[in-house]
Design a protein around this motif. Structure first.
Motif, PDB file in Angstrom:
ATOM      1  N   ILE A 197      -8.545  -8.367   6.635  1.00 31.33           N
ATOM      2  CA  ILE A 197      -7.230  -7.901   7.061  1.00 31.33           C
ATOM      3  C   ILE A 197      -6.115  -8.864   6.677  1.00 31.33           C
ATOM      4  N   ASP A 198      -6.382 -10.170   6.735  1.00 29.27           N
ATOM      5  CA  ASP A 198      -5.341 -11.148   6.381  1.00 29.27           C
ATOM      6  C   ASP A 198      -4.972 -11.052   4.901  1.00 29.27           C
ATOM      7  N   MET A 199      -5.980 -10.888   4.038  1.00 29.58           N
ATOM      8  CA  MET A 199      -5.719 -10.763   2.605  1.00 29.58           C
ATOM      9  C   MET A 199      -5.036  -9.434   2.288  1.00 29.58           C
ATOM     10  N   ILE A 200      -5.366  -8.394   3.034  1.00 35.41           N
ATOM     11  CA  ILE A 200      -4.681  -7.109   2.864  1.00 35.41           C
ATOM     12  C   ILE A 200      -3.194  -7.291   3.135  1.00 35.41           C
ATOM     13  N   HIS A 201      -2.887  -7.956   4.244  1.00 35.97           N
ATOM     14  CA  HIS A 201      -1.493  -8.159   4.636  1.00 35.97           C
ATOM     15  C   HIS A 201      -0.747  -9.025   3.618  1.00 35.97           C
ATOM     16  N   GLN A 202      -1.366 -10.136   3.186  1.00 31.96           N
ATOM     17  CA  GLN A 202      -0.712 -11.039   2.232  1.00 31.96           C
ATOM     18  C   GLN A 202      -0.431 -10.343   0.899  1.00 31.96           C
ATOM     19  N   TYR A 227      -0.194  -7.119   0.343  1.00 30.35           N
ATOM     20  CA  TYR A 227       0.781  -6.041   0.520  1.00 30.35           C
ATOM     21  C   TYR A 227       2.204  -6.591   0.576  1.00 30.35           C
ATOM     22  N   GLN A 228       2.380  -7.756   1.169  1.00 30.59           N
ATOM     23  CA  GLN A 228       3.712  -8.363   1.222  1.00 30.59           C
ATOM     24  C   GLN A 228       4.232  -8.660  -0.190  1.00 30.59           C
ATOM     25  N   GLN A 236       7.701  -5.209  -5.281  1.00 29.03           N
ATOM     26  CA  GLN A 236       7.529  -4.601  -6.602  1.00 29.03           C
ATOM     27  C   GLN A 236       7.313  -3.099  -6.517  1.00 29.03           C
ATOM     28  N   LYS A 237       7.656  -2.495  -5.376  1.00 34.15           N
ATOM     29  CA  LYS A 237       7.356  -1.080  -5.173  1.00 34.15           C
ATOM     30  C   LYS A 237       8.062  -0.178  -6.185  1.00 34.15           C
ATOM     31  N   ARG A 238       9.203  -0.628  -6.708  1.00 36.08           N
ATOM     32  CA  ARG A 238       9.925   0.189  -7.693  1.00 36.08           C
ATOM     33  C   ARG A 238       9.124   0.356  -8.979  1.00 36.08           C
ATOM     34  N   ARG A 239       8.125  -0.515  -9.172  1.00 34.06           N
ATOM     35  CA  ARG A 239       7.308  -0.443 -10.389  1.00 34.06           C
ATOM     36  C   ARG A 239       6.085   0.454 -10.200  1.00 34.06           C
ATOM     37  N   LEU A 240       5.969   1.080  -9.017  1.00 40.17           N
ATOM     38  CA  LEU A 240       4.873   2.003  -8.745  1.00 40.17           C
ATOM     39  C   LEU A 240       5.426   3.409  -8.549  1.00 40.17           C
TER      40      LEU A 240
END
Length: 297
Positions: free
Chosen positions: A125-130, A132-133, A138-142
């Motif tokens: 869960i910690d790596m998921i959160h890191q 995702y942050q 960079q969401k505009r590139r998806l």
């Protein structure tokens, strides 16, 4: 059999030796031509779904033609092959390398998405959160659906971990144009319920049941809408507003997986308001049509 294997190994060794000599002696134009030919073959196998062969070819290209600048693309597809073959540790290592060595690559956001998928499988869960942050910036590139799917997945991971605030934050990033918008609304409502903010959960359930026409064409939305109707029925039953509970239970589709729960809900609601005939009608329906239900007793 031994002689055949030995003969194959001899031929393979000769091939590798000759290929190495050709590459070492090749002029830039010749090297580029060999590179393009090997890459074309590897990508053809990738497009055909032959991940085992494509993985070997792409990994060989990475080590053989290291001087070319487009290796971020090749590394990504090699990782995808590993991912498709369920070599998750190998895929994760490659995606991490791409994210660190090629931060300006157009495939950088996609690599982060795949890393989140793998961390989810490993329940880190910690790596998921890191990760995702990093992706948020960079969401505009998806495309909308890719960002929506990973945001929903992150929200669900936090939901399972009991961190409802982080879950709501991720779910709030799902666009209304994404296929994951309505699942995100439903999961957000569950978060609000667990946080004790029932009025917010209820408003989202009402938002979902309004999608009657769209749910007829969308089986996922139809399932979510039935879930919301059942939740509202149970909420009003717990409040003692049994006529309102019955109204919502009546709107649940008969082909819904948990229709038996809505029937027993109607039976108990009718019993609470002093309507024994309606109570018996629903109880008998359950015994006739859903004898294996856990509510039949």
């Amino acid at each position: 059999k031994y002689n055949r294997i030995l003969d194959y190994k001899v031929k393979l060794t000769k091939y590798i030796y000759l290929r190495t000599k050709l590459i070492q002696a090749a002029e830039p134009r010749q090297l580029k031509r060999m590179f393009q030919r090997d890459l074309k073959t590897a990508l053809q196998n990738y497009s055909l779904g032959d991940f085992a062969l494509s993985r070997l070819q792409l990994r060989d290209i990475i080590t053989t033609y290291y001087q070319y600048q487009m290796l971020d693309d090749i590394l990504y597809y090699a990782c995808d092959c590993s991912y498709g073959l369920n070599y998750l540790d190998e895929a994760l290592e490659g995606y991490q390398r791409l994210s660190e060595d090629y931060p300006n690559s157009k495939l950088w956001p996609k690599a982060l998405v795949k890393m989140i998928y793998i961390y989810t499988i490993y329940n880190e869960i910690d790596m998921i959160h890191q990760t995702y942050q990093k992706l948020i910036f960079q969401k505009r590139r998806l495309d909308i659906d890719s960002y929506g799917s990973v945001s929903y997945l992150v929200g669900y991971a936090h939901f399972k971990a009991g961190d409802y605030q982080k879950s709501l934050k991720a779910l709030g990033n799902v666009s209304s144009e994404s296929n994951y918008f309505f699942p995100s609304l439903y999961l957000s409502a569950a978060c609000y319920s667990n946080l004790g903010e029932d009025h917010l959960a209820q408003s989202l359930y009402y938002r979902l049941i309004e999608e009657k026409q769209r749910s007829k064409k969308d089986p996922v939305l139809n399932q979510i809408r039935n879930n919301a109707l059942l939740k509202l029925g149970l909420i009003y039953y717990e409040r003692g507003e049994h006529q309102q509970a019955i109204a919502f239970f009546n709107m649940v589709s008969e082909d819904y997986a948990h229709y038996d729960l809505s029937v027993i809900g109607k039976a108990w609601s009718a019993y609470r308001v002093g309507n024994p005939a309606e109570t018996l009608h629903n109880a008998e329906w359950l015994l006739r049509n859903s004898l294996l239900s856990s509510y039949a007793y």
